[in-house]
Motif scaffolding. Structure first.
Motif, PDB file in Angstrom:
ATOM      1  N   ALA A  38      19.712 -38.057 -11.821  1.00 35.53           N
ATOM      2  CA  ALA A  38      19.060 -37.486 -13.008  1.00 35.53           C
ATOM      3  C   ALA A  38      18.557 -36.096 -12.670  1.00 35.53           C
ATOM      4  O   ALA A  38      18.159 -35.823 -11.531  1.00 35.53           O
ATOM      5  N   GLU A  39      18.568 -35.233 -13.665  1.00 39.64           N
ATOM      6  CA  GLU A  39      18.179 -33.845 -13.436  1.00 39.64           C
ATOM      7  C   GLU A  39      17.116 -33.415 -14.430  1.00 39.64           C
ATOM      8  O   GLU A  39      17.154 -33.780 -15.605  1.00 39.64           O
ATOM      9  N   GLY A  40      16.147 -32.641 -13.953  1.00 31.36           N
ATOM     10  CA  GLY A  40      15.137 -32.065 -14.830  1.00 31.36           C
ATOM     11  C   GLY A  40      13.766 -32.688 -14.652  1.00 31.36           C
ATOM     12  O   GLY A  40      13.633 -33.900 -14.457  1.00 31.36           O
ATOM     13  N   PHE A 162      24.288 -45.276 -16.962  1.00 31.30           N
ATOM     14  CA  PHE A 162      23.696 -44.563 -15.832  1.00 31.30           C
ATOM     15  C   PHE A 162      24.466 -43.289 -15.470  1.00 31.30           C
ATOM     16  O   PHE A 162      24.180 -42.667 -14.453  1.00 31.30           O
ATOM     17  N   SER A 163      25.427 -42.908 -16.304  1.00 31.37           N
ATOM     18  CA  SER A 163      26.129 -41.654 -16.058  1.00 31.37           C
ATOM     19  C   SER A 163      25.176 -40.483 -16.287  1.00 31.37           C
ATOM     20  O   SER A 163      24.197 -40.588 -17.043  1.00 31.37           O
ATOM     21  N   VAL A 167      22.365 -40.378 -19.312  1.00 33.16           N
ATOM     22  CA  VAL A 167      20.958 -40.232 -18.937  1.00 33.16           C
ATOM     23  C   VAL A 167      20.382 -38.960 -19.544  1.00 33.16           C
ATOM     24  O   VAL A 167      19.278 -38.967 -20.111  1.00 33.16           O
ATOM     25  N   ARG A 168      21.132 -37.866 -19.470  1.00 33.06           N
ATOM     26  CA  ARG A 168      20.663 -36.606 -20.037  1.00 33.06           C
ATOM     27  C   ARG A 168      20.508 -36.717 -21.554  1.00 33.06           C
ATOM     28  O   ARG A 168      19.517 -36.269 -22.120  1.00 33.06           O
ATOM     29  N   ALA A 169      21.496 -37.327 -22.219  1.00 32.31           N
ATOM     30  CA  ALA A 169      21.455 -37.448 -23.673  1.00 32.31           C
ATOM     31  C   ALA A 169      20.313 -38.340 -24.143  1.00 32.31           C
ATOM     32  O   ALA A 169      19.816 -38.186 -25.259  1.00 32.31           O
ATOM     33  N   SER A 170      19.900 -39.265 -23.309  1.00 29.96           N
ATOM     34  CA  SER A 170      18.811 -40.173 -23.692  1.00 29.96           C
ATOM     35  C   SER A 170      17.457 -39.492 -23.703  1.00 29.96           C
ATOM     36  O   SER A 170      16.486 -40.040 -24.235  1.00 29.96           O
TER      37      SER A 170
END
Length: 272
Positions: A38-40, A162-163, A167-170
């Motif tokens: 995860a990023e950010g 978990f891609s 994850v980013r879109a969530s």
């Protein structure tokens, strides 16, 4: 402000740790390792607040200081995790983005079996069958968070929740929502073993979605983006509803349909 954790410096693209983290962008490696990337800062803060502390935190040498970042770093160190500092170029290689945010994290995946959720903990649950687009999957998680759903149940062969993309879109909802992955032949007996109304948008023997007799706990189901729900799945639904289509399109995007139905169910149940 918490004292900074001891950081390991990585300066080489060929470092094994860089290769390992980068590999988590691929599903086969995520499954083998049981970990996700995860990023950010916002995303990782949401994860930490939901009880998912990164096992490994990667910081850019050009990051901006922030109290939440200091808290995150301290939490990782306190949990026995590792804090790494590296260059923006290496972080870009890890995340696959040309302009990465200043922090990324590796987290352990968690139990996504039907036994991991309590159907009585929420009035609404979202269900997606054969959903293939990670953006739609992430949007459904965000929708579930917004309407106070218990979580998202993924049926059959769906995109990987978990891609990095999902994850980013969530927008962090992957950490706040219950998440289940199951086959239809396992989900249906589980559902029928307790309370639960299964609802789907359909044209078969359907009633208008507004004012329909929704009941708690309500499981709102949508199908594949191009195929919709298989007819045998629709036949098992307790309630089939239809939404008016005023233009030339004959259907809504799967995630949008889930949002429209989800808010209608929320309104109906709140009105009693």
């Amino acid at each position: 402000m918490p004292a900074p954790a001891e950081r390991r410096q990585i300066t080489g693209f060929s470092n094994p740790t860089v290769k390992f983290i980068r590999s988590l962008r691929e599903k086969k490696h995520r499954r083998r390792e049981g970990k996700l990337l995860a990023e950010g800062l916002r995303l990782l803060t949401d994860a930490r607040e939901a009880g998912h502390v990164p096992e490994m935190l990667v910081l850019s040498t050009q990051r901006d200081p922030h109290p939440l970042l200091a808290d995150l770093e301290a939490s990782v160190a306190a949990a026995g995790g590792e804090v790494i500092e590296t260059t923006p170029d290496i972080l870009s290689k890890i995340t696959g983005k040309s302009n990465p945010q200043g922090v990324a994290g590796v987290l352990a995946e968690w139990d996504t079996s039907l036994n991991a959720i309590d159907r009585t903990s929420a009035d609404i649950w979202l269900v997606a069958q054969a959903l293939r687009d990670p953006g739609n999957l992430g949007t459904m998680l965000r929708t579930g968070d917004a309407i106070g759903a218990g979580g998202l149940i993924l049926i059959d062969d769906c995109a990987d929740p978990f891609s990095v993309e999902a994850v980013r879109a969530s927008m962090g909802a992957v950490f706040t929502q219950g998440l289940v992955q199951a086959r239809w032949e396992d989900f249906l007996p589980w559902l029928r073993a307790g309370e639960g109304q299964l609802v789907a948008a359909s044209l078969r023997d359907a009633v208008p979605y507004r004012g329909a007799p929704y009941a708690s706990p309500c499981f709102v189901m949508v199908g594949n983006e191009s195929q919709g729900l298989p007819e045998p799945y629709e036949a098992e639904c307790d309630l089939r509803v239809t939404m008016p289509m005023k233009g030339r399109a004959d259907s809504l995007n799967a995630a949008v349909a889930a949002a429209v139905l989800g808010y209608e169910v929320l309104d109906s149940l709140e009105r009693g």
